[in-house]
Design a protein around this motif. Structure first.
Motif, PDB file in Angstrom:
ATOM      1  N   VAL A  70      34.520  19.267  31.046  1.00 12.70           N
ATOM      2  CA  VAL A  70      33.646  19.819  32.082  1.00 12.70           C
ATOM      3  C   VAL A  70      33.584  18.957  33.331  1.00 12.70           C
ATOM      4  N   ALA A  71      33.981  17.684  33.254  1.00 10.65           N
ATOM      5  CA  ALA A  71      33.922  16.816  34.426  1.00 10.65           C
ATOM      6  C   ALA A  71      35.167  16.915  35.302  1.00 10.65           C
ATOM      7  N   GLU A  72      36.151  17.716  34.883  1.00  6.63           N
ATOM      8  CA  GLU A  72      37.375  17.863  35.671  1.00  6.63           C
ATOM      9  C   GLU A  72      37.087  18.601  36.974  1.00  6.63           C
ATOM     10  N   MET A  73      37.667  18.131  38.080  1.00  3.85           N
ATOM     11  CA  MET A  73      37.438  18.746  39.382  1.00  3.85           C
ATOM     12  C   MET A  73      38.718  19.315  40.006  1.00  3.85           C
ATOM     13  N   THR A  74      39.881  18.747  39.675  1.00  3.72           N
ATOM     14  CA  THR A  74      41.108  19.165  40.364  1.00  3.72           C
ATOM     15  C   THR A  74      42.285  19.450  39.445  1.00  3.72           C
ATOM     16  N   ASP A  75      42.341  18.836  38.272  1.00  6.64           N
ATOM     17  CA  ASP A  75      43.562  18.842  37.456  1.00  6.64           C
ATOM     18  C   ASP A  75      43.425  19.803  36.280  1.00  6.64           C
ATOM     19  N   PHE A  76      43.343  21.100  36.562  1.00  2.00           N
ATOM     20  CA  PHE A  76      43.154  22.104  35.512  1.00  2.00           C
ATOM     21  C   PHE A  76      44.503  22.530  34.937  1.00  2.00           C
ATOM     22  N   ASN A  77      44.486  22.996  33.677  1.00  2.00           N
ATOM     23  CA  ASN A  77      45.738  23.416  33.062  1.00  2.00           C
ATOM     24  C   ASN A  77      45.712  24.848  32.541  1.00  2.00           C
ATOM     25  N   MET A  78      44.562  25.536  32.642  1.00  2.00           N
ATOM     26  CA  MET A  78      44.463  26.931  32.223  1.00  2.00           C
ATOM     27  C   MET A  78      43.853  27.741  33.366  1.00  2.00           C
ATOM     28  N   TRP A  79      44.655  28.602  33.953  1.00  2.00           N
ATOM     29  CA  TRP A  79      44.228  29.441  35.077  1.00  2.00           C
ATOM     30  C   TRP A  79      44.079  30.869  34.546  1.00  2.00           C
ATOM     31  N   THR A  80      42.876  31.419  34.650  1.00  2.00           N
ATOM     32  CA  THR A  80      42.562  32.633  33.894  1.00  2.00           C
ATOM     33  C   THR A  80      42.003  33.737  34.769  1.00  2.00           C
ATOM     34  N   TRP A  81      42.171  34.961  34.289  1.00  2.00           N
ATOM     35  CA  TRP A  81      41.429  36.127  34.759  1.00  2.00           C
ATOM     36  C   TRP A  81      40.522  36.547  33.601  1.00  2.00           C
ATOM     37  N   ASN A  82      39.226  36.533  33.866  1.00  2.00           N
ATOM     38  CA  ASN A  82      38.251  36.849  32.819  1.00  2.00           C
ATOM     39  C   ASN A  82      38.510  36.033  31.551  1.00  2.00           C
ATOM     40  N   SER A  83      38.809  34.743  31.758  1.00  2.00           N
ATOM     41  CA  SER A  83      39.057  33.788  30.667  1.00  2.00           C
ATOM     42  C   SER A  83      40.188  34.234  29.748  1.00  2.00           C
ATOM     43  N   ARG A  84      41.161  34.940  30.304  1.00  2.00           N
ATOM     44  CA  ARG A  84      42.390  35.305  29.587  1.00  2.00           C
ATOM     45  C   ARG A  84      43.578  34.809  30.396  1.00  2.00           C
ATOM     46  N   ILE A  85      44.683  34.521  29.701  1.00  2.00           N
ATOM     47  CA  ILE A  85      45.881  34.045  30.354  1.00  2.00           C
ATOM     48  C   ILE A  85      47.058  34.931  29.967  1.00  2.00           C
ATOM     49  N   PHE A  86      47.998  35.075  30.906  1.00  2.00           N
ATOM     50  CA  PHE A  86      49.201  35.852  30.623  1.00  2.00           C
ATOM     51  C   PHE A  86      50.010  35.138  29.537  1.00  2.00           C
ATOM     52  N   PRO A  87      50.582  35.859  28.574  1.00  2.00           N
ATOM     53  CA  PRO A  87      50.880  37.295  28.598  1.00  2.00           C
ATOM     54  C   PRO A  87      49.812  38.203  27.994  1.00  2.00           C
ATOM     55  N   ASP A  88      48.602  37.706  27.836  1.00  2.00           N
ATOM     56  CA  ASP A  88      47.576  38.502  27.162  1.00  2.00           C
ATOM     57  C   ASP A  88      46.475  38.984  28.106  1.00  2.00           C
ATOM     58  N   ILE A  89      46.771  39.072  29.392  1.00  2.00           N
ATOM     59  CA  ILE A  89      45.903  39.798  30.319  1.00  2.00           C
ATOM     60  C   ILE A  89      46.366  41.255  30.320  1.00  2.00           C
ATOM     61  N   ASP A  90      45.440  42.182  30.119  1.00  2.00           N
ATOM     62  CA  ASP A  90      45.816  43.592  30.051  1.00  2.00           C
ATOM     63  C   ASP A  90      46.383  44.082  31.389  1.00  2.00           C
ATOM     64  N   PRO A  91      47.297  45.059  31.358  1.00  2.00           N
ATOM     65  CA  PRO A  91      47.827  45.620  32.602  1.00  2.00           C
ATOM     66  C   PRO A  91      46.810  46.525  33.288  1.00  2.00           C
ATOM     67  N   LEU A  92      47.026  46.758  34.568  1.00  2.00           N
ATOM     68  CA  LEU A  92      46.235  47.700  35.344  1.00  2.00           C
ATOM     69  C   LEU A  92      46.992  49.032  35.325  1.00  2.00           C
ATOM     70  N   VAL A  93      46.555  49.968  34.510  1.00  2.00           N
ATOM     71  CA  VAL A  93      47.268  51.227  34.289  1.00  2.00           C
ATOM     72  C   VAL A  93      46.731  52.277  35.256  1.00  2.00           C
ATOM     73  N   VAL A  94      47.653  52.921  36.004  1.00  2.00           N
ATOM     74  CA  VAL A  94      47.263  53.796  37.104  1.00  2.00           C
ATOM     75  C   VAL A  94      48.106  55.063  37.063  1.00  2.00           C
ATOM     76  N   ASN A  95      47.485  56.185  37.344  1.00  2.00           N
ATOM     77  CA  ASN A  95      48.216  57.441  37.503  1.00  2.00           C
ATOM     78  C   ASN A  95      48.765  57.536  38.924  1.00  2.00           C
ATOM     79  N   LYS A  96      50.003  57.979  39.050  1.00  2.00           N
ATOM     80  CA  LYS A  96      50.589  58.139  40.372  1.00  2.00           C
ATOM     81  C   LYS A  96      49.733  59.095  41.203  1.00  2.00           C
ATOM     82  N   GLY A  97      49.401  58.667  42.416  1.00  2.00           N
ATOM     83  CA  GLY A  97      48.562  59.462  43.300  1.00  2.00           C
ATOM     84  C   GLY A  97      47.106  59.031  43.320  1.00  2.00           C
ATOM     85  N   ASP A  98      46.705  58.178  42.358  1.00  2.00           N
ATOM     86  CA  ASP A  98      45.323  57.706  42.318  1.00  2.00           C
ATOM     87  C   ASP A  98      45.000  56.832  43.527  1.00  2.00           C
ATOM     88  N   ARG A  99      43.749  56.891  43.944  1.00  2.00           N
ATOM     89  CA  ARG A  99      43.204  55.895  44.859  1.00  2.00           C
ATOM     90  C   ARG A  99      42.634  54.786  43.989  1.00  2.00           C
TER      91      ARG A  99
END
Length: 450
Positions: A220-249
């Motif tokens: 918790v005291a680390e300020m600059t030297d991180f080794n896990m960069w996450t989206w919603n505390s998940r890391i690739f390859p286990d971040i879910d895809p953004l699934v979209v229908n063609k034509g969607d806004r």
């Protein structure tokens, strides 16, 4: 305490205190919990104002109940175990069984009442980042109100005066609690459903952790030297895809609670930034982008029309943020002759594989035994081989015929004939080269036609 005990513990009339205010209620709303790492698509609201719910990548939306004309939520701050990727689990602090916490969704003009129960070993608070509310509800421990002691429940209650993209996080022992994963999204939908409508609305928060291989708790005291960069505390390859229908806004909402900025780049499209945590961006003030830099402590939302089918990468454009378990002291061996060294090491460690002399791509292709509770720095496979990515990376999958409400992974895209790069085995055009560092002005007639 289980959920049944939690519901019955407050039976009868209970006094809940927050920001010097007291209100009488019969009992607490149910403290819903969800610990799956998979994306949970929320249903449309069955009562009250209508809105199109957000889809929180690898997350979920917090259930609510109506008590008169007030929408009530129950947020529980507690230790959690988060599966960051297959083969790696982190012991974090979060909300309602997960880090990041569940997304809170409501509608502009509604009054919300949020019970916050503290099951952490120390006091906490909740700051509602970007929302306009009374000073005593702002959630800065010691300033807005007394911090919430362990085992106690406080109530935050306020009117939602504007719509937009916001978040929540502690303002108590902030360095520790945010480094441990305490954060969540707060989405306020417009009062008028016809204002800024989209077909698909995705959201995620950026967080960084320093978790040494073989360990489970962030430094918790680390300020600059991180080794896990996450989206919603998940890391690739286990971040879910953004699934979209063609034509969607499509709208993508992203918030940054790391120690550095993140240029989020999406392939295949240009888009417009339409919202920040300060509010909606007027149409006259928008401009096209393919990358949006998200500052520390900020929210950004952008929109695009999904007209191009395919599998399109979306990622942070800081290259070391698309890697896992990044060892920053790793030496560079490019061009080195390691044959003699390899022989010496193999006498002590059979099966040693020399790597890095021709770049790092071989790390994505080879399997090496790893310490407990970590994953390779570069991992993930696509239809044509290793993707050599990790961390803040996912795929926007645009397909024809995706039904409304369907966010299941459609698999890999098959490029139509003639639209995929191919190997050339014929005669090559003349190869031009330049070794001078000086600027060279090309003559007007430099183009030669074959």
């Amino acid at each position: 305490m289980n959920r049944r005990q939690l519901l019955t513990a407050g039976a009868g009339l209970a006094m809940a205190s927050a920001a010097q205010a007291q209100t009488r209620f019969r009992d607490l709303p149910e403290a819903a919990s969800y610990d799956s790492p998979n994306t949970q698509v929320p249903p449309r609201p069955s009562n009250g104002p209508d809105y199109n719910p957000v889809v929180t990548l690898n997350g979920w939306s917090l259930p609510w109940r109506m008590n008169g004309n007030v929408k009530e939520f129950h947020l529980v701050a507690e230790p959690v175990e988060r599966i960051m990727a297959n083969g790696m689990m982190a012991r974090l602090w979060g909300y309602n069984g997960q880090s990041t916490g569940p997304t809170i969704e409501a509608v502009e003009g509604e009054r919300v009442r949020i019970y916050v129960t503290n099951r952490l070993p120390e006091h906490t608070s909740v700051h509602w980042h970007g929302l306009i509310l009374p000073s005593g509800m702002d959630g800065v421990g010691g300033l807005s109100h007394p911090a919430i002691p362990p085992g106690k429940t406080f109530v935050y209650e306020f009117d939602l005066t504007k719509s937009g993209t916001f978040m929540y996080h502690p303002h108590a022992d902030e360095m520790v609690q945010m480094a441990m994963g305490m954060m969540g999204l707060f989405i306020v939908h417009p009062r008028d459903p016809a204002f800024m409508p989209v077909d698909r609305d995705f959201a995620f928060l950026l967080a960084a952790y320093d978790i040494d291989p073989g360990t489970y708790i962030p430094r918790v005291a680390e300020m600059t030297d991180f080794n896990m960069w996450t989206w919603n505390s998940r890391i690739f390859p286990d971040i879910d895809p953004l699934v979209v229908n063609k034509g969607d806004r499509v709208r993508v909402r992203c918030g940054n609670l790391t120690m550095t900025n993140h240029p989020i780049h999406m392939h295949g499209y240009d888009f417009e930034v339409t919202c920040t945590d300060g509010g909606w961006v007027p149409e006259s003030a928008r401009w096209p982008e393919v990358s949006i830099d998200i500052p520390v402590g900020a929210m950004r939302a952008y929109e695009f029309d999904a007209v191009h089918e395919g599998d399109w990468a979306i990622h942070c454009h800081k290259s070391h943020h698309t890697m896992n378990a990044m060892g920053h002291d790793l030496p560079t061996f490019i061009g080195a002759d390691k044959r003699k060294l390899t022989g010496m090491i193999r006498r002590e460690t059979q099966g040693y594989m020399p790597m890095g002399t021709a770049g790092m791509a071989d790390m994505g292709e080879m399997y090496m035994e790893l310490p407990d509770n970590t994953i390779p720095m570069m991992t993930g496979w696509g239809p044509y081989g290793p993707l050599e990515m990790g961390g803040m990376f996912s795929v926007v999958k645009v397909r024809e015929g995706i039904a409304p409400g369907d966010y299941s992974d459609p698999g890999w895209y098959e490029n139509p004939p003639g639209t995929e790069a191919w190997e050339w085995t014929g005669e090559l055009p003349e190869e031009a080269r330049n070794t001078s560092p000086e600027t060279i002005i090309s003559p007007r007639d430099h183009v030669r036609r074959g």
